[in-house]
Design a protein around this motif. Structure first.
Motif, PDB file in Angstrom:
ATOM      1  N   ALA A  95     -10.510  -9.760 -10.292  1.00  0.00           N
ATOM      2  CA  ALA A  95     -10.797  -8.429 -11.191  1.00  0.00           C
ATOM      3  C   ALA A  95     -10.076  -7.340 -10.159  1.00  0.00           C
ATOM      4  CB  ALA A  95     -12.356  -7.967 -11.091  1.00  0.00           C
ATOM      5  N   ALA A  96      -9.610  -6.397 -10.874  1.00  0.00           N
ATOM      6  CA  ALA A  96      -8.560  -5.374 -10.215  1.00  0.00           C
ATOM      7  C   ALA A  96      -8.981  -3.736 -10.362  1.00  0.00           C
ATOM      8  CB  ALA A  96      -7.359  -5.570 -10.423  1.00  0.00           C
ATOM      9  N   ARG A  97      -8.668  -3.006  -9.540  1.00  0.00           N
ATOM     10  CA  ARG A  97      -8.928  -1.563  -9.697  1.00  0.00           C
ATOM     11  C   ARG A  97      -7.411  -0.881 -10.146  1.00  0.00           C
ATOM     12  NH1 ARG A  97     -13.772  -0.817  -7.090  1.00  0.00           N
ATOM     13  NH2 ARG A  97     -14.081  -2.108  -5.348  1.00  0.00           N
ATOM     14  N   VAL A  98      -7.382  -0.418 -11.268  1.00  0.00           N
ATOM     15  CA  VAL A  98      -6.174   0.276 -11.829  1.00  0.00           C
ATOM     16  C   VAL A  98      -5.743   1.299 -11.096  1.00  0.00           C
ATOM     17  CG1 VAL A  98      -5.047   0.950 -14.029  1.00  0.00           C
ATOM     18  CG2 VAL A  98      -6.795  -0.827 -14.064  1.00  0.00           C
ATOM     19  N   LEU A  99      -4.446   1.237 -10.640  1.00  0.00           N
ATOM     20  CA  LEU A  99      -3.696   2.428 -10.026  1.00  0.00           C
ATOM     21  C   LEU A  99      -2.713   3.028 -11.167  1.00  0.00           C
ATOM     22  CD1 LEU A  99      -3.165   0.950  -6.473  1.00  0.00           C
ATOM     23  CD2 LEU A  99      -5.268   2.164  -7.357  1.00  0.00           C
ATOM     24  N   TRP A 100      -2.346   2.174 -11.898  1.00  0.00           N
ATOM     25  CA  TRP A 100      -1.069   2.700 -13.102  1.00  0.00           C
ATOM     26  C   TRP A 100      -1.651   3.972 -13.670  1.00  0.00           C
ATOM     27  CZ3 TRP A 100       3.983   1.406 -13.062  1.00  0.00           C
ATOM     28  CH2 TRP A 100       4.386   1.867 -14.163  1.00  0.00           C
ATOM     29  N   GLY A 101      -1.036   5.155 -13.489  1.00  0.00           N
ATOM     30  CA  GLY A 101      -1.293   6.308 -14.135  1.00  0.00           C
ATOM     31  C   GLY A 101      -1.899   7.372 -13.403  1.00  0.00           C
ATOM     32  N   GLY A 102      -1.811   6.891 -12.130  1.00  0.00           N
ATOM     33  CA  GLY A 102      -2.003   8.172 -10.934  1.00  0.00           C
ATOM     34  C   GLY A 102      -3.037   7.884  -9.908  1.00  0.00           C
ATOM     35  N   SER A 104      -5.056   6.619  -6.605  1.00  0.00           N
ATOM     36  CA  SER A 104      -4.798   6.166  -5.379  1.00  0.00           C
ATOM     37  C   SER A 104      -5.308   5.090  -4.690  1.00  0.00           C
ATOM     38  CB  SER A 104      -4.826   7.595  -4.492  1.00  0.00           C
ATOM     39  OG  SER A 104      -4.697   7.086  -3.128  1.00  0.00           O
ATOM     40  N   PRO A 105      -4.467   4.239  -4.115  1.00  0.00           N
ATOM     41  CA  PRO A 105      -5.071   3.150  -3.530  1.00  0.00           C
ATOM     42  C   PRO A 105      -6.361   3.600  -2.352  1.00  0.00           C
ATOM     43  CG  PRO A 105      -2.784   2.965  -3.425  1.00  0.00           C
ATOM     44  CD  PRO A 105      -3.144   4.531  -3.826  1.00  0.00           C
ATOM     45  N   ASP A 106      -6.165   4.945  -2.088  1.00  0.00           N
ATOM     46  CA  ASP A 106      -7.367   5.535  -1.123  1.00  0.00           C
ATOM     47  C   ASP A 106      -8.526   5.859  -1.723  1.00  0.00           C
ATOM     48  OD1 ASP A 106      -5.762   4.908   1.254  1.00  0.00           O
ATOM     49  OD2 ASP A 106      -4.772   6.922   0.811  1.00  0.00           O
ATOM     50  N   ASP A 107      -8.565   6.112  -3.105  1.00  0.00           N
ATOM     51  CA  ASP A 107      -9.444   6.636  -4.044  1.00  0.00           C
ATOM     52  C   ASP A 107      -9.404   5.844  -5.217  1.00  0.00           C
ATOM     53  OD1 ASP A 107     -11.600   8.090  -4.780  1.00  0.00           O
ATOM     54  OD2 ASP A 107     -10.712   9.863  -5.587  1.00  0.00           O
ATOM     55  N   PRO A 108      -9.664   4.649  -5.262  1.00  0.00           N
ATOM     56  CA  PRO A 108      -9.498   4.005  -6.640  1.00  0.00           C
ATOM     57  C   PRO A 108     -10.574   4.037  -7.389  1.00  0.00           C
ATOM     58  CG  PRO A 108      -9.889   2.475  -5.008  1.00  0.00           C
ATOM     59  CD  PRO A 108      -9.938   3.736  -4.140  1.00  0.00           C
ATOM     60  N   GLY A 109     -10.476   3.594  -8.704  1.00  0.00           N
ATOM     61  CA  GLY A 109     -11.717   3.586  -9.773  1.00  0.00           C
ATOM     62  C   GLY A 109     -12.550   2.232  -9.576  1.00  0.00           C
ATOM     63  N   ALA A 110     -13.172   1.920 -10.595  1.00  0.00           N
ATOM     64  CA  ALA A 110     -13.863   0.627 -10.612  1.00  0.00           C
ATOM     65  C   ALA A 110     -13.065  -0.586 -11.037  1.00  0.00           C
ATOM     66  CB  ALA A 110     -14.999   0.801 -11.780  1.00  0.00           C
ATOM     67  N   ARG A 111     -13.656  -1.595 -10.823  1.00  0.00           N
ATOM     68  CA  ARG A 111     -12.948  -3.043 -11.226  1.00  0.00           C
ATOM     69  C   ARG A 111     -12.911  -2.985 -12.644  1.00  0.00           C
ATOM     70  NH1 ARG A 111     -12.498  -6.683  -6.614  1.00  0.00           N
ATOM     71  NH2 ARG A 111     -13.379  -5.899  -4.657  1.00  0.00           N
ATOM     72  N   THR A 112     -11.836  -2.601 -13.488  1.00  0.00           N
ATOM     73  CA  THR A 112     -11.892  -2.306 -14.902  1.00  0.00           C
ATOM     74  C   THR A 112     -10.717  -3.403 -15.465  1.00  0.00           C
ATOM     75  OG1 THR A 112     -10.658  -0.697 -14.802  1.00  0.00           O
ATOM     76  CG2 THR A 112     -12.974  -0.125 -14.898  1.00  0.00           C
ATOM     77  N   HIS A 113     -10.208  -4.339 -14.493  1.00  0.00           N
ATOM     78  CA  HIS A 113      -8.998  -5.151 -15.056  1.00  0.00           C
ATOM     79  C   HIS A 113      -9.251  -6.601 -14.542  1.00  0.00           C
ATOM     80  CE1 HIS A 113      -5.347  -6.570 -16.745  1.00  0.00           C
ATOM     81  NE2 HIS A 113      -4.707  -6.797 -15.508  1.00  0.00           N
ATOM     82  N   MET A 114      -8.895  -7.398 -15.540  1.00  0.00           N
ATOM     83  CA  MET A 114      -9.259  -8.752 -15.095  1.00  0.00           C
ATOM     84  C   MET A 114      -7.584  -9.482 -15.045  1.00  0.00           C
ATOM     85  SD  MET A 114     -10.469 -12.078 -17.336  1.00  0.00           S
ATOM     86  CE  MET A 114     -10.521 -13.721 -16.585  1.00  0.00           C
ATOM     87  N   LEU A 115      -7.342 -10.232 -14.128  1.00  0.00           N
ATOM     88  CA  LEU A 115      -6.170 -10.949 -13.725  1.00  0.00           C
ATOM     89  C   LEU A 115      -6.761 -12.325 -13.418  1.00  0.00           C
ATOM     90  CD1 LEU A 115      -4.653 -10.108 -10.206  1.00  0.00           C
ATOM     91  CD2 LEU A 115      -6.906  -8.881 -11.180  1.00  0.00           C
ATOM     92  N   LEU A 116      -5.529 -13.306 -13.095  1.00  0.00           N
ATOM     93  CA  LEU A 116      -5.845 -14.688 -12.682  1.00  0.00           C
ATOM     94  C   LEU A 116      -5.290 -15.213 -11.414  1.00  0.00           C
ATOM     95  CD1 LEU A 116      -5.442 -16.127 -16.378  1.00  0.00           C
ATOM     96  CD2 LEU A 116      -7.642 -15.589 -15.289  1.00  0.00           C
ATOM     97  N   ALA A 117      -5.641 -15.878 -10.660  1.00  0.00           N
ATOM     98  CA  ALA A 117      -4.580 -16.571  -9.509  1.00  0.00           C
ATOM     99  C   ALA A 117      -4.724 -17.956  -9.837  1.00  0.00           C
ATOM    100  CB  ALA A 117      -5.539 -16.381  -8.370  1.00  0.00           C
ATOM    101  N   VAL A 118      -3.656 -18.388  -9.888  1.00  0.00           N
ATOM    102  CA  VAL A 118      -3.222 -19.758 -10.387  1.00  0.00           C
ATOM    103  C   VAL A 118      -2.783 -20.639  -9.008  1.00  0.00           C
ATOM    104  CG1 VAL A 118      -1.981 -21.485 -11.872  1.00  0.00           C
ATOM    105  CG2 VAL A 118      -2.860 -18.963 -12.658  1.00  0.00           C
ATOM    106  N   ASP A 119      -3.507 -21.729  -8.769  1.00  0.00           N
ATOM    107  CA  ASP A 119      -2.814 -22.579  -7.578  1.00  0.00           C
ATOM    108  C   ASP A 119      -2.205 -23.686  -8.178  1.00  0.00           C
ATOM    109  OD1 ASP A 119      -4.265 -21.185  -5.439  1.00  0.00           O
ATOM    110  OD2 ASP A 119      -6.296 -21.940  -6.273  1.00  0.00           O
ATOM    111  N   VAL A 120      -0.681 -23.631  -7.907  1.00  0.00           N
ATOM    112  CA  VAL A 120       0.203 -24.524  -8.557  1.00  0.00           C
ATOM    113  C   VAL A 120       1.281 -24.744  -7.402  1.00  0.00           C
ATOM    114  CG1 VAL A 120       1.385 -22.632  -9.639  1.00  0.00           C
ATOM    115  CG2 VAL A 120       1.795 -25.039 -10.472  1.00  0.00           C
ATOM    116  N   ALA A 121       1.637 -26.123  -7.300  1.00  0.00           N
ATOM    117  CA  ALA A 121       2.852 -26.553  -6.595  1.00  0.00           C
ATOM    118  C   ALA A 121       2.599 -26.079  -4.967  1.00  0.00           C
ATOM    119  CB  ALA A 121       4.061 -25.987  -7.080  1.00  0.00           C
ATOM    120  N   GLY A 122       1.272 -26.037  -4.530  1.00  0.00           N
ATOM    121  CA  GLY A 122       1.054 -25.676  -3.121  1.00  0.00           C
ATOM    122  C   GLY A 122       1.152 -24.287  -2.820  1.00  0.00           C
ATOM    123  N   GLN A 123       1.060 -23.500  -3.816  1.00  0.00           N
ATOM    124  CA  GLN A 123       1.236 -21.973  -3.723  1.00  0.00           C
ATOM    125  C   GLN A 123       0.318 -21.335  -4.773  1.00  0.00           C
ATOM    126  OE1 GLN A 123       4.765 -20.118  -5.507  1.00  0.00           O
ATOM    127  NE2 GLN A 123       5.159 -19.085  -3.616  1.00  0.00           N
TER     128      GLN A 123
END
Length: 272
Positions: A95-102, A104-123
């Motif tokens: 889950a991510a905190r959206v920064l697109w649209g303005g 700041s990483p220093d004052d982010p909003g809630a975790r409103t976005h979903m993304l995936l980590a995929v482990d493949v080929a040792g990476q």
């Protein structure tokens, strides 16, 4: 957990050849991301028309695969995670905190976005088929400072506060932050409260603003309210205002590939 999703129905939906079996490798991962993003548009028509999104897998498949609709991040990435696991990939839901649209990483909003980590080929690589107008159209190596090429914009990860990553996109001649996240694993149930909030809260942008996005191999389509935009990297934006519900239907069907037959587009256009 391996999903019971009907893999062949999904592969047909996104245009993966019937005579091929997908392998759990980087090349297939990137191919599936590109096909998925091109075939299944980002859109919020249900919340905009007063219908909260359901994110159980059966509902997602019925809407995005069988119903030939699009959806937003939870629908898109929960579906994609199930597909990847069915093929044999190891997937971690994040889950991510959206920064697109303005924001700041220093004052982010809630975790409103979903993304995936995929482990493949040792990476470990990041896969995200649900970020609307800036969806990466290939997987990205989760390495600080490494630039990940996609058919459209380059992306990179920089270090955030603590054990967080910031995803940046190169637009024009500037790097812009997209979202920040860490590697804490989430279960599908963890997304239910924020999904309900985003698809029902009266001030949510998914409730107030008609939105659609679709990246192709060469350009991006975007709809915000009645404004339809085509963005081709390195070229001026093409914009026009839609003048009727009929034009809205044509754009949703022809540019975004959305089956609109069950949608009240007169109501959608009146509110847009």
């Amino acid at each position: 957990m391996v999903s019971e999703i009907d893999l062949r129905s999904y592969l047909t939906r996104v245009g993966f050849p019937e005579n091929e079996d997908p392998a759990a490798d980087v090349a297939t991962l990137d191919r599936l991301i590109a096909l998925h993003a091109d075939a299944i548009a980002f859109e919020n028509l249900d919340p905009f028309l007063g219908v909260p999104n359901r994110i159980d897998l059966d509902a997602i498949v019925a809407k995005l695969v069988d119903g030939r609709r699009g959806g937003y991040c939870f629908e898109q990435n929960l579906l994609f995670a199930a597909v990847l696991e069915r093929i044999g990939f190891t997937v971690t839901r994040l889950a991510a905190r959206v920064l697109w649209g303005g924001a700041s990483p220093d004052d982010p909003g809630a975790r409103t976005h979903m993304l995936l980590a995929v482990d493949v080929a040792g990476q470990r690589r990041i896969a995200d088929v649900g970020f609307g107008g800036m969806t990466p159209t290939a997987s990205l190596p989760l390495t600080i400072g490494a630039v990940g090429a996609t058919p459209l914009e380059p992306f990179r990860f920089t270090a955030g506060q603590g054990a967080t990553y910031v995803l940046d996109a190169l637009t024009g001649d500037a790097w812009r932050p997209v979202y920040m996240f860490d590697e804490q694993a989430h279960l599908p149930v963890d997304y239910e409260p924020i999904n309900w909030y985003l698809s029902t809260w009266p001030q949510s942008r998914f409730v107030t603003t008609l939105t659609a996005a679709r990246p192709t191999p060469t350009h991006r389509y975007a709809l915000a309210g009645r404004r339809f935009t085509i963005h081709r990297p390195g070229r001026p934006l093409e914009r026009r205002e839609l003048a009727s519900a009929h034009e809205l239907r044509d754009v949703l069907e022809e540019s975004f590939g959305i089956d609109t037959r069950a949608l009240d587009l007169d109501a959608a256009f009146a509110r847009a």
